[in-house]
Every structure is written in structure tokens, then in C-alpha cells.
Design a protein around this motif. Structure first.
Motif, short mmCIF file in Angstrom:
data_model
loop_
_atom_site.label_atom_id
_atom_site.label_comp_id
_atom_site.label_asym_id
_atom_site.label_seq_id
_atom_site.Cartn_x
_atom_site.Cartn_y
_atom_site.Cartn_z
N ARG A 104 0.85 -1.19 0.00
CA ARG A 104 0.00 0.00 0.00
C ARG A 104 0.89 1.25 0.00
N ASP A 105 0.34 2.33 -0.55
CA ASP A 105 1.02 3.62 -0.40
C ASP A 105 1.13 3.95 1.08
N GLU A 106 2.22 4.60 1.44
CA GLU A 106 2.46 4.90 2.86
C GLU A 106 1.28 5.63 3.49
N SER A 107 0.62 6.51 2.74
CA SER A 107 -0.49 7.30 3.28
C SER A 107 -1.73 6.45 3.51
N LEU A 108 -1.76 5.24 2.95
CA LEU A 108 -2.95 4.38 3.04
C LEU A 108 -2.73 3.18 3.94
N VAL A 109 -1.59 3.11 4.61
CA VAL A 109 -1.32 1.97 5.51
C VAL A 109 -2.26 2.01 6.70
N ASN A 110 -2.84 0.85 7.01
CA ASN A 110 -3.74 0.71 8.18
C ASN A 110 -2.98 -0.04 9.28
N SER A 111 -2.48 0.73 10.24
CA SER A 111 -1.65 0.13 11.29
C SER A 111 -2.46 -0.67 12.31
N LYS A 112 -3.80 -0.64 12.21
CA LYS A 112 -4.64 -1.33 13.20
C LYS A 112 -4.77 -2.83 12.94
N ILE A 113 -4.41 -3.27 11.75
CA ILE A 113 -4.53 -4.70 11.44
C ILE A 113 -3.20 -5.22 10.91
N PRO A 114 -2.91 -6.53 11.11
CA PRO A 114 -1.61 -7.09 10.69
C PRO A 114 -1.35 -6.97 9.20
N THR A 115 -2.42 -6.98 8.39
CA THR A 115 -2.25 -6.92 6.94
C THR A 115 -2.38 -5.49 6.41
N GLY A 116 -2.30 -4.51 7.30
CA GLY A 116 -2.57 -3.13 6.90
C GLY A 116 -1.55 -2.51 5.99
N GLY A 117 -0.39 -3.18 5.79
CA GLY A 117 0.63 -2.61 4.92
C GLY A 117 0.55 -3.12 3.49
N ILE A 118 -0.40 -4.04 3.23
CA ILE A 118 -0.48 -4.63 1.88
C ILE A 118 -1.94 -4.69 1.42
N GLU A 119 -2.12 -5.02 0.16
CA GLU A 119 -3.44 -5.35 -0.40
C GLU A 119 -3.22 -6.38 -1.50
N VAL A 120 -4.29 -7.06 -1.87
CA VAL A 120 -4.18 -8.10 -2.90
C VAL A 120 -4.94 -7.65 -4.14
N TYR A 121 -4.22 -7.55 -5.25
CA TYR A 121 -4.84 -7.22 -6.52
C TYR A 121 -5.44 -8.49 -7.10
N ALA A 122 -6.78 -8.50 -7.22
CA ALA A 122 -7.49 -9.72 -7.62
C ALA A 122 -7.32 -10.02 -9.10
N THR A 123 -6.97 -11.28 -9.38
CA THR A 123 -6.88 -11.74 -10.77
C THR A 123 -7.89 -12.84 -11.07
N GLY A 124 -8.51 -13.38 -10.03
CA GLY A 124 -9.50 -14.43 -10.21
C GLY A 124 -10.39 -14.54 -8.99
#
Length: 594
Positions: free
Chosen positions: A80-100
Motif C-alpha cells: 500500500r502507499d504509505e499514506s494508506l497503511v492501516n496500522s490497526k490490522i496485521p495486513t494493513g501494509g499490503i493489499e491483494v490485486y485480484a486476478t480471479g
């Protein structure tokens, strides 16, 4: 790759950026940002944000999914962009781009209650759709807390040198203070088993058999009238029994476990380490309850002598009757007419005409002045004696209730709690414990008969000599409860392990020897073959978790509870038996009289 997931919805972080992953879970929330979809995907472990834009091959399918659909997502992990990081959850530094995407379980129609957020919803709806209610984060957290509490208790009991044994679920009926759930026997028509109200007799037999320091996470079944802090059908308890112990030995074994539990799961709340022992009679006198909330420092005091022969005729006349008294409820900082009016309104809600009061204020000449109708009626000398005895001063008040203690004690206790809350005297974010001891062995029923007041298997203090020489109502039992924050957490006792004492104890309650042999034959027989002195207790698991979860409703910490009418709205229980079932059991249902 696995058919459903390569990672859980809490298992990805920045170290996984660039990887192709597969996740499965529930659609927690869908956000459409105009050509870009954001989906919060939830499973047991956590939440991962999934996104898809119009270039994604999964975009068209993801546009159709709705909240609580179960889906499988294939995609690439992006930072994720630094401005969009969610520090409240363990996965808050990433996101998954869906392909299927594959829909594994769609939702038919509208959800009967929302899962996202913690919106209040009618309990009947929540219990009817409990499987949805349990998906909500607060309920999920409560159930995980409960599971972890049970595991922690089990591990710590083993560490304390206790051994876990299981006892029967189908057994014989015995008087434990509540109604039994009866189970008809197919093989023995006309006879009934009972679901155990507690493993009481069996755990005592385990001691007679020589297995010291027993425990069990035991299911118990009682047909009781429901209330907020009690299940009307079944509950679980930490059941404990020990051989060759005194009351103090039981306390010493239990305190480290319960204190440790609250320290571990209390989320930083203060845990009292000094557990006073308070006699049952004193608990009622001081707090109006045998499960006092000691976070409230107010202690009631009997002040009958200050009103005997006084000018306050209501109390003076009342005290001429045998068995009556007047008690004072000190109210530090409550010295205002406005507060007195609020407490009078409270008393009226409790069915009383009001509560007498005195409050102290600063007079124009700088002296301490007592105000209120009672102060005027009894005069300055008696009023000052009350103030001095209770340690009150300017800005303080005191409230009074009178009559027979067994009639007004409950209301007095609730008034004490209300005063403590209203004036901010009651501590928050803490757990305060007290052992309530010296319970009366017997009580007088409404029809004037003598019956056991609590556990019939407790050893009377003074043994056989007390049973043969004392008034039954003056005999105390080695019976004890552990109170915490206004709730009973533990009940237990040192057991009556001698047949002759047991026969006599039941005889005083109206049970002949033949009835004792019939109801408790197995235990009486065992005691005749060498029984050790033993004792123990049981702690309510549901109530422990309720306190730790900071809720006052026990159904919030039970996976599939009954409602207030003892109905399971999800499984439709109780239900009507079939004619075939009734014939097989040789039973007939008598229609309810209209």
C-alpha cells in the motif's frame, strides 16, 4: 496451490509483496470507488483488503458479490502507499490485486442482521440467526476469549498438581438446590435418569477412591428461572475437589488460579490480591448481599439505638417490634437535596415510599448544619452521634431503611450500589474479591419447616455435636463462596464424609435414613468403607468470561445460548415429541389446562 487458500486473511505482510496468493473467506465490506472495487475479505484470523480495477479479469465477477458471500480470491500482493497503511490490522501494509474469483457460497436475499459493525439488534433476532451474530467481531472475540480461558484454566490446574477426570452425564436425581432435567428410560419404563446439576457426588466418590486433587471442566444442567447472569438450562464450571484439606487449604489452592486468570485476561485492569473473608451474616449486614461488590467502599451500619425512643415516630414505633432494626447507608459527597430526591425516586422504583435521609451542610455562621426531616425529628444530639459514628462531614449524607432485615436487606444492597455509582465512589477497571464464609446450614421455609439453606453435602461446623445440641438455625456450615464485583464466581465447601453426621444432617431437614439411602445410596455406602476428609469448589466458567469480557449478559459469552424463556430459537428447542417416541418410552403428554 491449495484448493482454497495459500494464506489466511491475517497471514500476509510486506514480506509477501509480489507473491501470487489465494485467499478464501467472507466478504466483510464492499466499497465501489468508481471503477475501482475494494473488498475487505474476512476469515477466522483477520481481514485482508482486496482490490480490482476495470483491467482485472476478476472485476466483472467481483461487482456481483455482496456482504457475507463466501469467495475464493486469487491475486498478487501489493504494498500500500504509505499514506494508506492501516496500522490497526496485521495486513494493513499490503493489499491483494485480484486476478480471479470463485463464489463458494452466496447469500440468498437480504441479511436478517448486519455483520459489519457492532449495531445493536433485538436479541431474539440475534439468537435465531446466531451463526450470523457470531460472525460479528465482538462476538467472535468473546468466543475466542472463552476458549482461551478454558485452555488457560486447564493448563494451570494441571500445573497445580490436579488431575482431570470425567464424570457421567446421565445419572440419578439429587437435590442440589434447583430443578432437575429428567430423562425417561426406554429400557426401564416409568423410570427416569437426570442430567447432573453438578458432578457433586461423583467428585466426592473420586476422593473416596483415592484420587487426590481432581478437576474437570464440567457441564451442569439445571432447570432454573433465567436472569441476565445465569443460563436457564446448562452451564460449564471448573469443578475441583481435594482430599485431606481444610477450608484454608482450598482457598490457598484456588486463589493463584483465579487471580492469575484475571491478571492474564483482565486487559490491564487492577486485580485485588488481598481476598478478605467475610461471614455471610456480616456480608448481608454491611452490603445487603452475599456477593458484595467491594469496588464500592460504602459499608452499611446498624443505627437502631439512635432511633429507639426518638422523635422520629416511624422508626421508633417500628423498633418496638421484635426482630426489627434500622440501618444507615453512608453517602460521602451526597449531601444535597437534589441527590436525596434522586435516591427517593430510586426507592420508589423499588416499591418503597422513599428513604429517610440526613445531609450535612455549612451553616451561615460557619458551623456544620444537619438538614432533612429526620434531623429535625430526632434532634441535634442524636444527629451528631450518627454523623460521628459514620465518620461523615459537611457535604455528606446518610440514608436509612428499617424493618426486618430479611425484608429490606435486598433493597438496601441495591441502594448502596446505586449510591456508589451515582457519586462516583465505585471503582472502575478493577476486580475485587472476597470469600464469603460461615453460611447457615439450615433455613426456615415459608411453611415453617427446616431445610438446607445451601449445599446439603457440607460439613456442619461442630460436627455431630452441633447437630444434636444446637438449634438448627444457629448451625453454620463449612460452606463458602467467592464474590467478585457483585457476582458469585465460586461456591464450595468442606464435605460431610461421615455417615452418622450425614444421616443426622438430613434428618433435621426432614429426610429419614431410608430416604437418604434411596437418594444417595452410592455415596453413603462409599463413606462406610473409609472416606477421607475432603472439600472443594466449583467456579462458573460462563460468569468468569462474562466479567473478563466486561458484559453483564451471560448470553454474550455462550456460543449457542437459550433465550430468556429457555428456548433455542435456532434449533427450535424444546420441540414436540413424535407419537412414536412417546410410545417407545411409554409416556403420555397431558394437555395444559386452559
Amino acid at each position: 496451490m491449495h484448493a482454497y487458500r495459500s494464506h489466511t486473511c491475517a497471514g500476509l505482510n510486506k514480506a509477501n509483496v509480489g507473491e501470487t496468493v489465494r485467499l478464501s473467506g467472507w466478504v466483510h465490506r464492499v466499497r465501489d470507488h468508481g471503477g475501482v472495487l475494494f473488498i475487505d475479505l474476512r476469515d477466522h484470523y483477520g481481514i485482508t483488503q482486496v482490490l480490482a480495477d476495470s483491467d482485472s479479469p476478476a472485476f466483472a465477477a467481483l461487482e456481483k458479490v455482496r456482504s457475507e458471500w463466501v469467495v475464493r480470491i486469487d491475486g498478487r500482493v501489493k504494498a500500500r502507499d504509505e499514506s494508506l497503511v492501516n496500522s490497526k490490522i496485521p495486513t494493513g501494509g499490503i493489499e491483494v490485486y485480484a486476478t480471479g474469483v470463485e463464489v463458494l457460497g452466496a447469500v440468498e436475499g437480504e441479511l436478517p442482521l448486519p455483520v459489519f459493525g457492532e449495531t445493536e439488534y433485538p436479541e431474539e433476532t440475534r439468537l435465531t440467526y446466531r451463526f450470523l451474530d457470531l460472525r460479528r467481531q465482538g462476538m467472535h472475540d468473546n468466543m475466542m476469549l472463552r476458549s482461551n480461558v478454558v485452555r488457560w484454566l486447564r493448563n494451570n490446574m494441571w500445573d497445580q498438581g490436579f488431575t482431570e477426570f470425567q464424570t457421567p452425564i446421565i445419572t440419578a436425581s439429587s437435590p442440589e438446590g434447583a430443578r432437575d432435567f429428567l430423562v425417561p428410560s426406554r429400557l426401564h419404563p416409568g423410570k427416569f435418569y437426570a442430567l447432573p446439576q453438578a458432578p457433586q457426588q461423583f467428585k466426592q466418590l473420586i476422593q473416596v477412591a483415592g484420587f487426590d486433587r481432581y478437576f474437570q471442566i464440567a457441564p451442569c444442567f439445571r432447570d432454573e428461572d433465567p436472569r441476565a447472569d445465569r443460563s436457564p438450562t446448562d452451564f460449564y464450571q471448573l469443578d475441583v475437589e481435594m482430599s485431606f484439606v481444610t477450608q484454608e487449604d482450598v482457598f490457598a489452592a484456588v486463589q493463584p488460579v483465579i487471580q492469575g486468570l484475571f491478571e492474564h485476561f483482565g486487559k490491564g485492569r487492577k486485580v485485588d490480591t488481598e481476598w478478605p473473608q467475610i461471614a455471610y451474616r456480616d456480608a448481608l449486614k454491611w452490603y445487603g448481599s452475599d456477593k458484595p461488590d467491594l469496588r464500592n467502599p460504602i459499608r452499611m451500619v446498624e443505627v437502631s439505638e439512635h432511633f429507639r425512643g426518638s422523635g422520629f415516630a416511624i422508626f421508633a414505633n417500628l423498633l418496638e417490634n421484635e426482630g426489627t432494626e434500622v440501618r444507615a447507608i453512608p453517602a460521602p459527597t451526597g449531601g444535597s437535596r437534589k441527590f436525596a430526591d434522586r435516591m427517593n425516586a430510586f426507592a420508589q422504583k423499588e416499591g418503597l415510599p422513599g428513604m429517610g435521609y440526613i445531609f450535612w451542610r455549612k451553616a451561615e455562621d460557619g458551623s456544620t448544619e444537619a438538614a432533612g426531616p429526620i434531623a429535625k425529628a430526632i434532634g441535634a444530639e442524636r444527629t451528631e452521634a450518627i454523623r460521628s459514628e459514620l465518620g461523615l462531614d459537611v457535604g455528606d449524607a446518610v440514608f436509612f431503611l428499617g424493618g426486618k432485615p430479611e425484608v429490606f436487606e435486598g433493597v438496601a444492597g441495591r441502594a448502596r450500589n446505586e449510591i456508589g455509582r451515582e457519586l462516583g465512589l465505585t471503582e472502575t477497571d478493577s476486580f475485587r474479591f472476597a470469600w464469603i464464609v460461615d453460611f447457615p446450614m439450615y433455613e426456615k421455609t415459608d411453611d415453617g419447616k427446616i431445610d438446607f439453606s445451601h449445599n446439603p453435602f457440607s460439613m456442619p461446623q461442630g460436627g455431630l455435636e452441633a447437630l444434636t445440641s444446637k438449634d438448627p438455625l444457629d448451625i453454620y456450615a463449612y460452606q463458602y463462596d467467592l464474590a467478585c464485583n457483585g457476582y458469585e464466581l465460586i461456591s464450595g465447601g468442606i464435605r460431610n464424609h461421615k455417615p452418622e453426621i450425614m444421616y443426622k444432617a438430613f434428618e433435621l431437614a426432614g429426610y429419614p435414613n431410608s430416604e437418604v439411602d434411596k437418594r444417595f445410596g452410592g455415596m453413603v455406602k462409599a463413606f462406610k468403607y473409609g472416606a477421607p476428609p475432603h472439600g472443594g469448589c466449583a467456579a462458573g466458567i460462563d460468569r468468569l468470561v462474562m466479567l473478563l469480557a466486561d458484559t453483564t449478559n451471560i448470553r454474550e459469552v455462550i456460543m449457542f445460548p437459550m433465550n430468556q424463556r429457555a428456548e433455542d430459537l435456532l434449533m427450535n428447542a424444546p420441540s414436540d415429541p413424535t407419537n412414536e417416541q412417546l410410545r417407545e418410552l411409554r409416556l403420555r403428554v397431558i394437555p395444559k389446562e386452559s
